[in-house]
Design an enzyme around this catalytic site. Sequence first.
Site, PDB file in Angstrom:
ATOM      1  N   HIS A   1      -8.548   3.763   3.384  1.00 24.01           N
ATOM      2  CA  HIS A   1      -8.766   4.498   4.632  1.00 24.01           C
ATOM      3  C   HIS A   1     -10.234   4.624   5.025  1.00 24.01           C
ATOM      4  O   HIS A   1     -10.546   4.889   6.170  1.00 24.01           O
ATOM      5  CB  HIS A   1      -8.218   5.922   4.500  1.00 24.01           C
ATOM      6  CG  HIS A   1      -6.731   6.014   4.512  1.00 24.01           C
ATOM      7  ND1 HIS A   1      -5.946   5.298   3.643  1.00 24.01           N
ATOM      8  CD2 HIS A   1      -5.881   6.741   5.285  1.00 24.01           C
ATOM      9  CE1 HIS A   1      -4.679   5.594   3.871  1.00 24.01           C
ATOM     10  NE2 HIS A   1      -4.614   6.464   4.857  1.00 24.01           N
TER      11      HIS A   1
ATOM     12  N   CYS B   1      -3.704  -1.169  -2.362  1.00 22.68           N
ATOM     13  CA  CYS B   1      -4.000   0.249  -2.573  1.00 22.68           C
ATOM     14  C   CYS B   1      -4.862   0.424  -3.831  1.00 22.68           C
ATOM     15  O   CYS B   1      -4.486  -0.039  -4.910  1.00 22.68           O
ATOM     16  CB  CYS B   1      -2.668   0.981  -2.742  1.00 22.68           C
ATOM     17  SG  CYS B   1      -2.815   2.720  -3.102  1.00 22.68           S
TER      18      CYS B   1
ATOM     19  N   CYS C   1     -11.372   2.859  -1.107  1.00 21.86           N
ATOM     20  CA  CYS C   1     -10.104   3.420  -0.627  1.00 21.86           C
ATOM     21  C   CYS C   1      -9.794   2.765   0.707  1.00 21.86           C
ATOM     22  O   CYS C   1     -10.700   2.562   1.535  1.00 21.86           O
ATOM     23  CB  CYS C   1     -10.223   4.939  -0.463  1.00 21.86           C
ATOM     24  SG  CYS C   1      -8.785   5.676   0.332  1.00 21.86           S
TER      25      CYS C   1
ATOM     26  N   ASP D   1       0.861  -1.194   0.000  1.00 21.58           N
ATOM     27  CA  ASP D   1       0.000   0.000   0.000  1.00 21.58           C
ATOM     28  C   ASP D   1       0.891   1.235   0.000  1.00 21.58           C
ATOM     29  O   ASP D   1       2.075   1.170   0.336  1.00 21.58           O
ATOM     30  CB  ASP D   1      -0.914   0.022   1.237  1.00 21.58           C
ATOM     31  CG  ASP D   1      -1.864   1.204   1.197  1.00 21.58           C
ATOM     32  OD1 ASP D   1      -2.547   1.387   0.166  1.00 21.58           O
ATOM     33  OD2 ASP D   1      -1.919   1.977   2.169  1.00 21.58           O
ATOM     34  N   SER D   2       0.276   2.363  -0.364  1.00 19.97           N
ATOM     35  CA  SER D   2       1.009   3.630  -0.325  1.00 19.97           C
ATOM     36  C   SER D   2       1.421   3.977   1.106  1.00 19.97           C
ATOM     37  O   SER D   2       2.343   4.763   1.300  1.00 19.97           O
ATOM     38  CB  SER D   2       0.125   4.740  -0.898  1.00 19.97           C
ATOM     39  OG  SER D   2      -1.106   4.780  -0.195  1.00 19.97           O
TER      40      SER D   2
ATOM     41  N   GLU E   1      -5.863  10.157   8.496  1.00 18.38           N
ATOM     42  CA  GLU E   1      -4.433  10.143   8.853  1.00 18.38           C
ATOM     43  C   GLU E   1      -4.143  11.083  10.024  1.00 18.38           C
ATOM     44  O   GLU E   1      -3.168  10.906  10.736  1.00 18.38           O
ATOM     45  CB  GLU E   1      -3.581  10.524   7.644  1.00 18.38           C
ATOM     46  CG  GLU E   1      -3.763   9.513   6.531  1.00 18.38           C
ATOM     47  CD  GLU E   1      -2.519   9.202   5.756  1.00 18.38           C
ATOM     48  OE1 GLU E   1      -1.650  10.060   5.659  1.00 18.38           O
ATOM     49  OE2 GLU E   1      -2.441   8.067   5.239  1.00 18.38           O
TER      50      GLU E   1
HETATM   51  N1  DGL Z   1      -4.187   3.681  -0.271  1.00 17.71           N
HETATM   52  C1  DGL Z   1      -4.846   4.711  -1.052  1.00 17.71           C
HETATM   53  C2  DGL Z   1      -6.037   4.105  -1.805  1.00 17.71           C
HETATM   54  O1  DGL Z   1      -6.586   3.080  -1.435  1.00 17.71           O
HETATM   55  C3  DGL Z   1      -5.301   5.859  -0.184  1.00 17.71           C
HETATM   56  C4  DGL Z   1      -4.160   6.689   0.356  1.00 17.71           C
HETATM   57  C5  DGL Z   1      -3.384   7.398  -0.727  1.00 17.71           C
HETATM   58  O2  DGL Z   1      -3.935   8.295  -1.413  1.00 17.71           O
HETATM   59  O3  DGL Z   1      -2.222   7.063  -0.881  1.00 17.71           O
HETATM   60  O4  DGL Z   1      -6.450   4.681  -2.783  1.00 17.71           O
END
Ligand code: DGL
Length: 279
Positions: A195, A74, A193, A11-12, A159
């Site tokens: 989050h 992600c 997403c 993931d990012s 976050e």
């Molecule tokens: N992990 C990203 C997603 O699921 C969300 C956080 C980001 O923008 O890096 O799109």
Amino acid sequence: MSTRNPIGVFDSGYGGLTVLKEIVRKLPQYDYLYLGDSARSPYGNRSFDTVYHYTLQCVKWFFDQGCSLVILACNTASAKALRTIQQNDLPGLAPGNRVLGVIRPTAEIIGTFSETGKVGVLATNGTVASGSYPLEIAKFFPELQVVQEACPMWVPLVENNEQHSKGADYFVKKNLENIFEKGEDIDVILLACTHYPLLREKIEEYLPVGVKLLSQGEIVAGSLADYLQRHPEIENRCSKGGRRSFYTTDSAEDFDNHATVFFGEKVRSEHLDLDVAVK
Ligand code: DGL
């Protein structure tokens, strides 16, 4: 690490831990290696090229660690990098390895939840702009109408631990109003997403009665279990020791502090310098 062949989960940042949590719940027997590219997150507003290069670098690292299977947990990376990596890079890098994303498993199933034939997708700017959800969903449910809404403030809210604050009320209400204005009879909302599951309580407060709310973790976990069953050549290579390792490209301490909320249990990560690790 070399005798292990963990399943890589990327993931990012730490958001993908909401997906890993469900994967581990469903498939606890495997070893997992998680990498959050926190030093370069969020990916949500970055260009295609940037997300692709960052994601590819991380995928190479997973392969170097012995992973045969990598899940891009992600949404933004799945939307902007997965196809190119699968089609252009994998054949030269490691043709026997596999990289999977979170969009296709969701697209395969989403239509079964809708009676009105209209679903809503909430995601980052990048995921919405990529058009990946409408495109993938159309392959499985050509009649299904997909209404999208970018919620760029939701990731920073989570976050910064503001998911229960008045600020969260404002933005959740606003984005939900927007999406239902675009599609009155939407009866399924997908949280596309990593989050957004952390805003679930707030979202439920503003969701019209009778609308189903889908998170991806369970869907992705179910789809992975099915994939492993159908692909013994990959499954046989995945080591089964129930071990989990966590890496972050930013501060391990910061990652661990956030990780508990996303993963639901304490996490101890290590810092990874990608520029040193991947040439
Ligand atoms: N992990 C990203 C997603 O699921 C969300 C956080 C980001 O923008 O890096 O799109």
